[in-house]
Design a protein around this motif. Structure first.
Motif, PDB file in Angstrom:
ATOM      1  N   SER A   1       0.844  -1.191   0.000  1.00  0.00           N
ATOM      2  CA  SER A   1       0.000   0.000   0.000  1.00  0.00           C
ATOM      3  C   SER A   1       0.881   1.243   0.000  1.00  0.00           C
ATOM      4  O   SER A   1       1.750   1.389   0.863  1.00  0.00           O
ATOM      5  CB  SER A   1      -0.915   0.010   1.232  1.00  0.00           C
TER       6      SER A   1
ATOM      7  N   ASP B   1       0.894   5.545  -0.331  1.00  0.00           N
ATOM      8  CA  ASP B   1       0.277   6.870  -0.412  1.00  0.00           C
ATOM      9  C   ASP B   1       1.348   7.807  -0.960  1.00  0.00           C
ATOM     10  O   ASP B   1       2.358   8.057  -0.298  1.00  0.00           O
ATOM     11  CB  ASP B   1      -0.205   7.337   0.960  1.00  0.00           C
TER      12      ASP B   1
ATOM     13  N   SER C   1      -5.501  12.671 -13.258  1.00  0.00           N
ATOM     14  CA  SER C   1      -6.042  12.957 -11.924  1.00  0.00           C
ATOM     15  C   SER C   1      -5.912  14.446 -11.612  1.00  0.00           C
ATOM     16  O   SER C   1      -4.971  15.118 -12.048  1.00  0.00           O
ATOM     17  CB  SER C   1      -5.326  12.135 -10.852  1.00  0.00           C
TER      18      SER C   1
ATOM     19  N   PRO D   1      -6.674  13.976  -3.745  1.00  0.00           N
ATOM     20  CA  PRO D   1      -6.251  12.570  -3.728  1.00  0.00           C
ATOM     21  C   PRO D   1      -6.992  11.772  -4.794  1.00  0.00           C
ATOM     22  O   PRO D   1      -8.187  11.972  -5.019  1.00  0.00           O
ATOM     23  CB  PRO D   1      -6.626  12.097  -2.317  1.00  0.00           C
TER      24      PRO D   1
ATOM     25  N   LYS E   1      -7.412   7.649  -6.243  1.00  0.00           N
ATOM     26  CA  LYS E   1      -7.124   6.225  -6.039  1.00  0.00           C
ATOM     27  C   LYS E   1      -6.847   5.614  -7.407  1.00  0.00           C
ATOM     28  O   LYS E   1      -7.775   5.395  -8.197  1.00  0.00           O
ATOM     29  CB  LYS E   1      -8.308   5.536  -5.358  1.00  0.00           C
TER      30      LYS E   1
ATOM     31  N   SER F   1      -6.221  -0.266  -5.987  1.00  0.00           N
ATOM     32  CA  SER F   1      -6.394  -0.580  -4.563  1.00  0.00           C
ATOM     33  C   SER F   1      -5.104  -0.444  -3.766  1.00  0.00           C
ATOM     34  O   SER F   1      -5.132  -0.326  -2.537  1.00  0.00           O
ATOM     35  CB  SER F   1      -6.956  -2.000  -4.391  1.00  0.00           C
TER      36      SER F   1
ATOM     37  N   ASN G   1      -2.523   5.302  -3.873  1.00  0.00           N
ATOM     38  CA  ASN G   1      -3.195   6.603  -3.841  1.00  0.00           C
ATOM     39  C   ASN G   1      -2.202   7.684  -4.251  1.00  0.00           C
ATOM     40  O   ASN G   1      -1.057   7.686  -3.788  1.00  0.00           O
ATOM     41  CB  ASN G   1      -3.720   6.914  -2.441  1.00  0.00           C
TER      42      ASN G   1
ATOM     43  N   THR H   1      -1.582  11.918  -4.812  1.00  0.00           N
ATOM     44  CA  THR H   1      -1.966  13.323  -4.711  1.00  0.00           C
ATOM     45  C   THR H   1      -0.903  14.152  -5.412  1.00  0.00           C
ATOM     46  O   THR H   1       0.282  14.078  -5.063  1.00  0.00           O
ATOM     47  CB  THR H   1      -2.082  13.786  -3.246  1.00  0.00           C
TER      48      THR H   1
END
Length: 233
Positions: free
Chosen positions: A85, A87, A125, A130, A132, A135, A138, A140
């Motif tokens: 995962s 970010d 984006s 933010p 996605k 899954s 993420n 930004t």
């Protein structure tokens, strides 16, 4: 640096593309290989190092100089492959257009099939919001000058991929590296392709522990800086 400065697409030594700025004699990635540099400096020496050392459940990454999105895209692929995962925050003062980014054809150069839509989604984006991407990842994107960064104790890893000190020396000062130090969590890591003595001294001045590592193709060395735990000082 001006938004209007001329940009040319060139092919680097490993066959991957980058953007060259002829007025500055500078490019977004190494002429010795854009993908090779990204994998060596930011993935091997940065991402893999942090995962092996700190084993975080989720890794928070700040990229200084989002540029063409190459580092972000390779990190996206790594996250998916390793069920990691991520970010990811990418800061860029002078964004590359979607059209320019897609001309890089990085999914093709990385030999990953049917991933053009993922790369395009990253560039489509919205800024400051933010997104996605899947899954695992993420993203930004922040349109921001580096001197205006005020994040505190937020990131496990920083990819410092600003234009070189010859072109923009103001980005390689103790003032900027203090902002990077403050943005990292304890034991957080910053990696960069740079290895100049003045850069290393600026990092040391603000409290980083600094390592010289073997550099990517075309460079003898690179730097990795770690924010020490107070007990290690």
């Amino acid at each position: 640096m001006k938004d209007s400065i001329k940009r040319e697409i060139v092919i680097t030594a490993d066959g991957s593309k980058t953007i060259h700025l002829p007025e500055l004699e500078e490019q977004y990635h190494s002429k010795h290989g854009a993908i090779n540099e990204a994998k060596h400096v930011f993935i091997k020496s940065g991402l893999h190092h942090v995962l092996d050392k700190n084993n975080p459940n989720i890794i928070h990454i700040l990229e200084i100089g989002l540029g063409t999105g190459l580092n972000a895209f390779i990190t996206f692929l790594e996250a998916e492959q390793n069920n990691l995962s991520v970010d990811y925050v990418g800061v860029e003062a002078y964004p590359v257009s979607i059209e320019e980014a897609m001309l890089m054809k990085y999914p093709e150069a990385l030999l990953v099939k049917n991933r053009e839509s993922d790369f395009e989604r990253m560039h489509q984006s919205m800024w400051e919001q933010p997104a996605k991407i899947n899954s695992n990842f993420n993203l930004t994107k922040r349109k921001q000058f580096f001197v205006d960064i005020i994040d505190q104790n937020q990131y496990d890893l920083i990819y410092f991929d600003a234009f070189g000190a010859r072109v923009q020396p103001e980005l390689w000062t103790s003032e900027i590296f203090k902002k990077m130090y403050d943005a990292l969590r304890i034991k957080g890591v910053l990696v960069t392709y740079a290895a100049k003595g003045s850069v290393r001294r600026a990092m040391l001045e603000v409290g980083f522990k600094v390592e010289r590592l073997p550099g990517p193709p075309g460079k003898r060395e690179m730097l990795r800086a770690t924010k020490n735990d107070i007990n290690d000082c």
